[in-house]
Scaffold this motif. Structure first.
Motif, short mmCIF file in Angstrom:
data_model
loop_
_atom_site.label_atom_id
_atom_site.label_comp_id
_atom_site.label_asym_id
_atom_site.label_seq_id
_atom_site.Cartn_x
_atom_site.Cartn_y
_atom_site.Cartn_z
N LYS A 5 0.83 -1.19 0.00
CA LYS A 5 0.00 0.00 0.00
C LYS A 5 0.87 1.25 0.00
O LYS A 5 1.84 1.35 0.76
N GLY A 197 -7.85 8.30 6.20
CA GLY A 197 -6.69 7.44 6.47
C GLY A 197 -6.98 5.96 6.25
O GLY A 197 -6.16 5.10 6.57
N ASP A 200 -4.89 2.31 4.67
CA ASP A 200 -4.13 1.30 5.41
C ASP A 200 -5.06 0.14 5.78
O ASP A 200 -4.68 -1.03 5.71
MG MG Z 1 -2.42 7.47 5.66
#
Ligand code: MG
Ligand code: ASP
Length: 440
Positions: A5, A197, A200
């Motif tokens: 990632k 975010g 992830d």
């Molecule tokens: Mg991030």
């Protein structure tokens, strides 16, 4: 299978994308998960906000600025004119999805469609670069065809596993797959996301679903550090952490890893490696079921907490008191972070103050209520089982000049949490650094 990632800064420009294309070269089967290019999700959030405010003119203008940026990246990335023209058609289709939503009042589902465009754009351009410029075989897997959350907004692991397997089965001879982080479908089939975010988390869910041998999270820092590099000098990356230690650290401040993203990896015992795109040879941090020997590995801080103290003589020897107290927080769907009790009082912290006034009102029915805002949790993370007293003595010794509002120890073998005034945070982090990590 490996999952790799890359975060927003790692794909933040044509040049960065080229570097990522180098890093993913391998003979192994792999799924590359990309965030949106840095700044894009923030820009999309802003566009949605302008639309909610009814400012279509400003929203149109901001969208056009973003569009121009992507046209420029497409030109930088793809030297061939025909490829550029073709990519621009695809980029424009993404922006049309945004412009179309400007015709009527913005809804929550419309906003999610806007937010989804960042990852769709980054993967679109990156896939074209890899296939058209580098001439490599790569499959663009639509995350919207396999990523899903349920009614509670929790990932639907069984669905993801089944649908990802179906997708992959269509390409038995392919080695390289590219997909979007962050975006997913919700229980109604609409476009949704895994919160800010969340890429992830996508990577970890994909790794778990594909029984990957390793999940790599590439960012612009060389792993999880032993202390906050913004506050303390001379921090260093922690080489090895257990899943539990990493989960504690990710929650407390260390912005580099989405807190939920450790869970799917831990469940399937898949090692997670945190690596730095700018320094690919650096070892980074390995998160697995093993851990390094140090009793305290890291210190992290989380700001923005509110401490609430409830003092009540009714608590003395009573049962059911804590349950009814916690029900207040349950009622307002507000998570509690830290808790300490005495025989006649309870202190706890929350980081979501949305319903603070209602909560305080209800709590006053129990006794005297006091509130302290601007609190920071300092969290010491490590393997505290073996050398508990030594570690605690060092930590509290280092903090002798800092007023401590709450201490929580023993909840998990990996964590000691200490609540201080945010004004004392820098002092506390520096003192802990000197006391714990800078032994001569
Ligand atoms: Mg991030
Ligand atoms: N693009 C999303 C965000 O900025 C998801 C991610 O980057 O992880 O929050």
């Amino acid at each position: 299978m490996k999952v790799l990632k890359f975060g927003g800064t790692s794909v933040g420009s044509a040049e960065r994308m080229r570097a990522v294309a180098e890093l993913i070269q391998s003979d192994e089967r792999r799924i590359v998960v990309l965030s949106a290019m840095s700044g894009t999700t923030n820009a999309l959030v802003n566009i949605a906000r302008l639309l909610y405010d009814g400012d279509t003119t400003a929203a149109t203008y901001q969208t056009e600025i973003l569009r121009q940026h992507y046209l420029m990246v497409a030109r930088e990335l793809l030297p061939n004119e025909a490829h550029v023209t073709d990519a621009i058609t695809q980029v424009d289709a993404r922006f049309r999805a945004v412009f179309d939503l400007m015709r009527g009042p913005l809804t929550a589902s419309g906003e999610k469609v806007i937010l989804a465009q960042g990852e769709l754009l980054s993967t679109l351009l990156f896939h074209r670069y890899v296939t058209q410029v580098l001439g490599q075989q790569a499959v663009l897997l639509p995350a919207l065809d396999f990523m899903k959350i349920d009614r509670d907004e929790e990932p639907d692991a069984a669905y993801i596993r089944e649908h990802l397997a179906q997708q992959l089965a269509q390409y038995p001879d392919n080695q390289l797959f590219i997909t979007q982080g962050y975006i997913c479908r919700n229980a109604d089939g609409g476009i949704d996301n895994l919160k800010r975010g969340g890429s992830d988390y996508s990577a970890s869910l994909i790794g778990a679903a594909a029984d990957a041998s390793e999940i790599q999270i590439w960012t612009d820092i060389d792993g999880l550090h032993n202390n906050d590099p913004r506050v303390v000098e001379g921090t260093y990356p922690i080489r090895e952490l257990s899943f539990d230690e990493a989960a504690e650290l990710a929650y407390f401040g260390a912005k580099i890893l989405h807190p939920s993203s450790v869970l799917p990896a831990r469940q399937h015992n898949i090692p997670v490696r945190l690596l730095n795109t700018m320094q690919p040879e650096a070892p980074g941090t390995l998160i697995s079921s093993k851990t390094g020997p140090e009793p305290i590995k890291a210190v992290a801080a989380k700001d923005g907490l509110v401490a609430i103290n409830v003092k009540s003589s009714r608590m003395l020897l009573a049962h059911g008191f804590l349950r009814s107290l916690f029900e207040v927080f349950e009622r307002y769907r507000t998570p509690i972070d830290m808790i300490t009790t005495s025989e006649v009082a309870v202190s706890l912290t929350i980081d979501d103050a949305t319903h603070l006034e209602e909560i305080l009102n209800d709590l006053r029915g129990f006794g005297t209520v006091e509130v302290d805002k601007n609190q920071t949790i300092i969290c010491l993370v490590g393997n505290l089982v073996q050398s508990t007293h030594g570690a605690a003595r060092l930590a509290f010794g280092a903090l002798e000049d800092v007023p401590l509002r709450m201490i929580s120890y023993g909840g998990s073998p990996n964590n000691i949490s200490i609540l201080v005034n945010t004004a004392d945070k820098t002092r506390a982090l520096k003192a802990l650094n000197a006391g714990l990590f800078q032994k001569a």
